[in-house]
Design an enzyme around this catalytic site. Structure first.
Site, PDB file in Angstrom:
ATOM      1  N   GLY A   8      49.101  84.022  48.356  1.00  0.00           N
ATOM      2  CA  GLY A   8      50.296  83.213  48.525  1.00  0.00           C
ATOM      3  C   GLY A   8      51.387  83.644  47.567  1.00  0.00           C
ATOM      4  O   GLY A   8      51.219  84.570  46.770  1.00  0.00           O
ATOM      5  N   ASN A  11      49.852  82.015  43.932  1.00  0.00           N
ATOM      6  CA  ASN A  11      48.488  82.386  43.551  1.00  0.00           C
ATOM      7  C   ASN A  11      47.803  83.178  44.659  1.00  0.00           C
ATOM      8  O   ASN A  11      48.151  83.045  45.846  1.00  0.00           O
ATOM      9  CB  ASN A  11      47.651  81.138  43.251  1.00  0.00           C
ATOM     10  CG  ASN A  11      48.096  80.431  41.991  1.00  0.00           C
ATOM     11  OD1 ASN A  11      48.369  81.069  40.976  1.00  0.00           O
ATOM     12  ND2 ASN A  11      48.190  79.108  42.032  1.00  0.00           N
ATOM     13  N   THR A  12      46.833  83.984  44.253  1.00  0.00           N
ATOM     14  CA  THR A  12      45.974  84.695  45.190  1.00  0.00           C
ATOM     15  C   THR A  12      44.540  84.231  44.968  1.00  0.00           C
ATOM     16  O   THR A  12      44.062  84.201  43.829  1.00  0.00           O
ATOM     17  CB  THR A  12      46.060  86.221  44.988  1.00  0.00           C
ATOM     18  OG1 THR A  12      47.417  86.636  45.190  1.00  0.00           O
ATOM     19  CG2 THR A  12      45.169  86.960  45.967  1.00  0.00           C
ATOM     20  N   PRO A 108      50.460  84.202  57.914  1.00  0.00           N
ATOM     21  CA  PRO A 108      49.014  84.383  58.091  1.00  0.00           C
ATOM     22  C   PRO A 108      48.197  83.202  57.586  1.00  0.00           C
ATOM     23  O   PRO A 108      47.152  82.880  58.164  1.00  0.00           O
ATOM     24  CB  PRO A 108      48.723  85.644  57.270  1.00  0.00           C
ATOM     25  CG  PRO A 108      50.021  86.372  57.209  1.00  0.00           C
ATOM     26  CD  PRO A 108      51.071  85.309  57.170  1.00  0.00           C
ATOM     27  N   ASP A 109      48.642  82.566  56.502  1.00  0.00           N
ATOM     28  CA  ASP A 109      47.920  81.402  56.002  1.00  0.00           C
ATOM     29  C   ASP A 109      47.975  80.258  56.994  1.00  0.00           C
ATOM     30  O   ASP A 109      46.987  79.516  57.157  1.00  0.00           O
ATOM     31  CB  ASP A 109      48.482  80.966  54.648  1.00  0.00           C
ATOM     32  CG  ASP A 109      49.986  80.712  54.677  1.00  0.00           C
ATOM     33  OD1 ASP A 109      50.684  81.297  55.540  1.00  0.00           O
ATOM     34  OD2 ASP A 109      50.468  79.930  53.833  1.00  0.00           O
ATOM     35  N   THR A 132      53.266  76.718  47.509  1.00  0.00           N
ATOM     36  CA  THR A 132      54.627  76.917  47.015  1.00  0.00           C
ATOM     37  C   THR A 132      55.603  76.156  47.902  1.00  0.00           C
ATOM     38  O   THR A 132      56.551  75.537  47.425  1.00  0.00           O
ATOM     39  CB  THR A 132      54.972  78.409  46.999  1.00  0.00           C
ATOM     40  OG1 THR A 132      54.001  79.104  46.214  1.00  0.00           O
ATOM     41  CG2 THR A 132      56.340  78.643  46.402  1.00  0.00           C
ATOM     42  N   THR A 184      62.873  59.001  31.047  1.00  0.00           N
ATOM     43  CA  THR A 184      63.280  60.100  31.923  1.00  0.00           C
ATOM     44  C   THR A 184      62.097  60.753  32.624  1.00  0.00           C
ATOM     45  O   THR A 184      62.152  61.041  33.824  1.00  0.00           O
ATOM     46  CB  THR A 184      64.055  61.166  31.109  1.00  0.00           C
ATOM     47  OG1 THR A 184      65.176  60.547  30.484  1.00  0.00           O
ATOM     48  CG2 THR A 184      64.532  62.298  32.009  1.00  0.00           C
TER      49      THR A 184
END
Length: 259
Positions: A8, A11-12, A108-109, A132, A184
């Site tokens: 991705g 991350n992979t 593809p994912d 992401t 905040t």
């Protein structure tokens, strides 16, 4: 043994499948400059830590980062002696071809998610993948990917808020104790968390109304467990759905003589 790789934007993920179960799953940051040798050194070290022999015979790759695929191909060919099957390439068959606009190439994912969801749950499914980007993938009655929705990912939204508003700090996402923040950090966490609850709820409702049939809703991805808690949004959470889809695609290609 099959090595399934899901690459991705952030991350992979590497998972080793022995034909019946995943023996291990490793995660590393995605970087297009990482060499095949670097992948192998990292991968072999982790395999040895878990006491697993690297008897890899096949590799399948789903990558949303095209520049990474070249080094992953070399990694597969040099160290395991096999040409990897790459999801989305013409030589890689799918159990059902996606039904989308001509010229559109689904990630593809997303294709792997559709295949994995259909294999486990049948058709009429929405997969919500927290990566992401936050993807909503619609799987038809026959298992075909038929489209979906792409929204900015949770962490991407937090980074954009921090980068675009100098006075606002960077915070980690978590479920706040209450909606009205009194500092905040709590205000930002509440806005992002409850904002995404609203986004998820609204999009799923609209998908179901437009689809016109009862649908299961499956969540996956790194931040999915956070939104699984305390909200009746999903029928099920499956952290290995994408990797499961890759094993199904690999098996389908093997059965049809591609491999």
């Amino acid at each position: 043994m099959l090595l399934a790789i899901d690459c991705g934007n952030t991350n992979t993920v590497f998972s080793v499948w022995d034909g019946e179960k995943f023996l291990c799953t490793f995660r590393t940051s995605t970087h297009h400059a990482r060499t095949a040798d670097a992948y192998f050194t990292w991968f072999l070290t982790l395999l040895k830590h878990y006491g697993i022999e690297p008897d890899i015979t096949d590799v399948i790759i789903a990558s949303t980062v095209p520049r990474v695929v070249f080094n992953l191909r070399i990694f597969s060919e040099r160290f395991f002696g096999c040409r990897p099957l790459v999801v989305g390439k013409p030589e890689c068959l799918l159990p059902q071809e996606p039904r989308v606009d001509q010229g559109t190439r689904p990630g593809p994912d997303r294709l792997a998610n559709a295949v994995g969801a259909f294999d486990r749950h049948g058709g009429d499914v929405v997969v919500v993948d927290f990566g992401t980007a936050t993807n909503f993938d619609v799987v038809a009655t026959d298992g075909a990917y038929v489209g979906g929705v792409i929204a900015p990912g949770v962490n991407l939204s937090l980074e954009a808020l921090h980068a675009g508003a100098a006075a606002l700090p960077h915070v980690d996402i978590s479920q706040p104790a209450k909606v009205i923040g009194t500092n905040t950090v709590e205000c930002i966490q509440s806005g992002v968390f409850w904002g995404y609850i609203g986004l998820i709820t609204g999009i799923i409702q609209r998908i179901k109304a437009e689809y016109g049939r009862p649908m299961k809703v499956i969540s996956t991805g790194g931040l999915a467990p956070l939104f699984q808690q305390g909200e009746d949004l999903f029928d099920r959470f499956e952290d290995d759905l994408t990797m499961h889809g890759l094993t199904v695609i690999h098996r389908y290609n093997k059965e049809n003589g591609v491999l």
